[in-house]
Scaffold this motif. Structure first.
Motif, PDB file in Angstrom:
ATOM      1  N   ASP A 233       0.993  -1.433   0.250  1.00  0.00           N
ATOM      2  CA  ASP A 233      -0.206   0.605   0.278  1.00  0.00           C
ATOM      3  C   ASP A 233       1.296   1.439  -0.148  1.00  0.00           C
ATOM      4  O   ASP A 233       1.640   1.020   0.219  1.00  0.00           O
ATOM      5  CB  ASP A 233      -0.858  -0.396   1.272  1.00  0.00           C
ATOM      6  CG  ASP A 233      -1.755  -0.803   1.387  1.00  0.00           C
ATOM      7  OD1 ASP A 233      -2.168  -0.806   0.479  1.00  0.00           O
ATOM      8  OD2 ASP A 233      -1.806  -2.249   2.461  1.00  0.00           O
ATOM      9  N   ARG A 234       0.288   2.310   0.000  1.00  0.00           N
ATOM     10  CA  ARG A 234       1.251   3.760  -0.528  1.00  0.00           C
ATOM     11  C   ARG A 234       1.668   3.782   1.451  1.00  0.00           C
ATOM     12  O   ARG A 234       0.862   3.780   1.783  1.00  0.00           O
ATOM     13  CB  ARG A 234       0.441   4.591  -0.750  1.00  0.00           C
ATOM     14  CG  ARG A 234      -0.164   4.837  -2.141  1.00  0.00           C
ATOM     15  CD  ARG A 234      -0.762   5.767  -2.508  1.00  0.00           C
ATOM     16  NE  ARG A 234       0.486   7.050  -3.076  1.00  0.00           N
ATOM     17  CZ  ARG A 234      -0.554   8.042  -3.150  1.00  0.00           C
ATOM     18  NH1 ARG A 234      -1.970   8.485  -3.777  1.00  0.00           N
ATOM     19  NH2 ARG A 234       0.145   9.144  -3.220  1.00  0.00           N
ATOM     20  N   VAL A 235       2.549   4.711   1.459  1.00  0.00           N
ATOM     21  CA  VAL A 235       2.844   5.214   2.587  1.00  0.00           C
ATOM     22  C   VAL A 235       3.237   6.815   2.480  1.00  0.00           C
ATOM     23  O   VAL A 235       3.140   7.028   1.520  1.00  0.00           O
ATOM     24  CB  VAL A 235       4.825   4.669   3.085  1.00  0.00           C
ATOM     25  CG1 VAL A 235       4.529   3.153   3.082  1.00  0.00           C
ATOM     26  CG2 VAL A 235       5.327   4.851   1.876  1.00  0.00           C
ATOM     27  N   THR A 236       3.534   7.610   3.585  1.00  0.00           N
ATOM     28  CA  THR A 236       3.210   8.875   3.543  1.00  0.00           C
ATOM     29  C   THR A 236       4.950   9.347   3.292  1.00  0.00           C
ATOM     30  O   THR A 236       5.822   8.655   3.079  1.00  0.00           O
ATOM     31  CB  THR A 236       3.783   9.144   5.075  1.00  0.00           C
ATOM     32  OG1 THR A 236       3.995   8.793   5.676  1.00  0.00           O
ATOM     33  CG2 THR A 236       2.227   8.683   5.664  1.00  0.00           C
ATOM     34  N   ARG A 237       4.786  10.589   2.625  1.00  0.00           N
ATOM     35  CA  ARG A 237       5.982  10.860   2.613  1.00  0.00           C
ATOM     36  C   ARG A 237       7.244  10.675   3.800  1.00  0.00           C
ATOM     37  O   ARG A 237       8.590  10.307   3.027  1.00  0.00           O
ATOM     38  CB  ARG A 237       6.207  13.214   2.293  1.00  0.00           C
ATOM     39  CG  ARG A 237       7.391  12.709   1.396  1.00  0.00           C
ATOM     40  CD  ARG A 237       7.398  14.297   1.187  1.00  0.00           C
ATOM     41  NE  ARG A 237       6.244  14.381   0.441  1.00  0.00           N
ATOM     42  CZ  ARG A 237       5.793  15.858  -0.639  1.00  0.00           C
ATOM     43  NH1 ARG A 237       6.019  17.023  -0.224  1.00  0.00           N
ATOM     44  NH2 ARG A 237       5.206  15.540  -1.018  1.00  0.00           N
TER      45      ARG A 237
ATOM     46  N   GLY B 242       8.360   7.478   3.407  1.00  0.00           N
ATOM     47  CA  GLY B 242       8.736   6.749   2.032  1.00  0.00           C
ATOM     48  C   GLY B 242      10.315   7.284   2.386  1.00  0.00           C
ATOM     49  O   GLY B 242      11.448   6.760   1.845  1.00  0.00           O
TER      50      GLY B 242
END
Length: 375
Positions: free
Chosen positions: A344-348, A351
């Motif tokens: 899934d996507r992660v926060t900046r 990242g």
């Protein structure tokens, strides 16, 4: 009885595993042998995961330090918990193998890899294995061929599997040394540690008091590294049964906590629970690590969907990424670069931390072998 949430259990496990904050260089647990002892062993089906396990937990870790300990027999590779190869300290090999032997006997009876040799008397097989390795380590294929000459009605591979389940065999260096190729070659644990044959046999009727004392020490150490937990958790981690009686015998040494779903988990009296809001930085681990294999639910750091994506038909399909304390993706290497596949996507911010962790692992993997270490 205090209540504990899943988040408290997650962060407490990560704290005790030193996955929230790395042990600083120079601290006692920064020694890879000490960390191996604290964790009661490192998953070692493959050569690389033990090094990744220590690197994720120890700041400034030099993989050659663990490699040197392996060459010096301060740690060793042997079949132990759950019937899998672990890197453990020499002392823990002595402690754990007799306790886990009944589980390995069950594995031997039920395993398709060992069953074709089930009719061979184990005592005869062990005696033959000890004789064949008396002069030093023997490559696994050579050992199988030699055993098949003595027991021609069983396949070589089945004979070796049954032997390593029935007697403690060490996978000797160069297998497992950092940056060094090496196939599997076996010698008995007794021979490797300079003990007489049979020194680590549990025997047909082990002394109950001795066994209970040893198991109590193991339970204390398990909770220090994996707790809070239950008897079922200890059994899942080790394969050892009868743990409930050990928990009962520890009495006031343990305190209960109630989980959200009404279960009781136990912890060492006075052991601190972690703040559920403490950050959990990304970590890159190997294909296997006991942090997610050592509880009955196996969900403290592995959400079911993530675990299904990691799990193949014969085990994990890739090395594991932890983000915010849970399994969040897989990683691999290509031409010296770490490539991460997130679920899934992660926060900046996550990242950026993940990029830094990947760079750390790339630097680790680029560490040259210590050519002064004798195999």
């Amino acid at each position: 009885m205090a209540d504990v949430t899943p988040q408290v259990l997650n962060r407490t496990l990560l704290a005790r595993q030193h996955l929230l904050e790395r042990v600083p260089a120079g601290a006692p647990l920064a020694d890879p042998v000490a960390m191996t002892a604290h964790l009661l062993g490192l998953q070692a089906q493959e050569p690389l995961p033990p090094y990744l396990s220590v690197a994720a937990r120890v700041g400034g870790f030099d993989p050659r330090d663990l490699s040197r300990a392996l060459a010096e027999r301060r740690v060793l590779r042997v079949l132990l918990m759950r019937g899998t190869i672990h890197t453990v300290t020499a002392d823990d090999a002595r402690l754990l193998r007799p306790l886990i032997q009944p589980f390995l006997d069950k594995v031997s009876r039920n395993s398709g890899a060992s069953r074709p040799a089930a009719h061979v008397p184990l005592a005869d097989l062990v005696e033959a294995g000890r004789a064949l390795t008396a002069d030093g380590p023997v490559p696994v294929r050579t050992l199988g061929t030699a055993l098949a000459e003595r027991f021609p009605d069983a396949p070589p591979s089945a004979l070796v599997n049954r032997l390593r389940e029935g007697a403690a065999l060490v996978q000797v260096p160069p297998r497992g040394l950092w940056g060094r190729p090496g196939g599997v070659a076996y010698v008995t644990l007794e021979s490797w540690l300079g003990e007489p044959d049979g020194a680590f046999d549990l025997g047909p009727e082990p002394d109950p008091e001795t066994r209970t004392t040893a198991l109590a020490a193991v339970v204390r150490r398990y909770l220090a590294a994996f707790g809070p937990g239950t008897p079922a958790d200890v059994t899942t981690w080790s394969g050892i049964t009868g743990i409930r009686a050990v928990f009962d015998a520890l009495g006031d040494e343990l305190v209960p906590h109630r989980t959200d779903d009404g279960r009781t988990v136990w912890d060492l009296a006075g052991a601190a629970l972690a703040d559920p809001d403490v950050p959990a930085p990304p970590r890159l681990l190997g294909r296997y690590d006991n942090v997610w294999l050592s509880h009955a639910g196996r969900d403290r750091v592995t959400p079911p969907d993530a675990r299904r994506r990691w799990m193949g038909s014969n085990g994990g399909v890739g090395s594991v990424v932890l983000v915010d304390g849970v399994m969040a993706g897989l990683w691999s290497t290509a031409e010296g670069r770490v490539e991460v596949e997130l679920f899934d996507r992660v926060t900046r911010a996550q990242g950026a931390e993940l990029d830094a962790e990947a760079a750390r692992v790339e630097a680790l993997l680029a560490t040259p072998a210590d050519e002064s270490v004798a195999a």
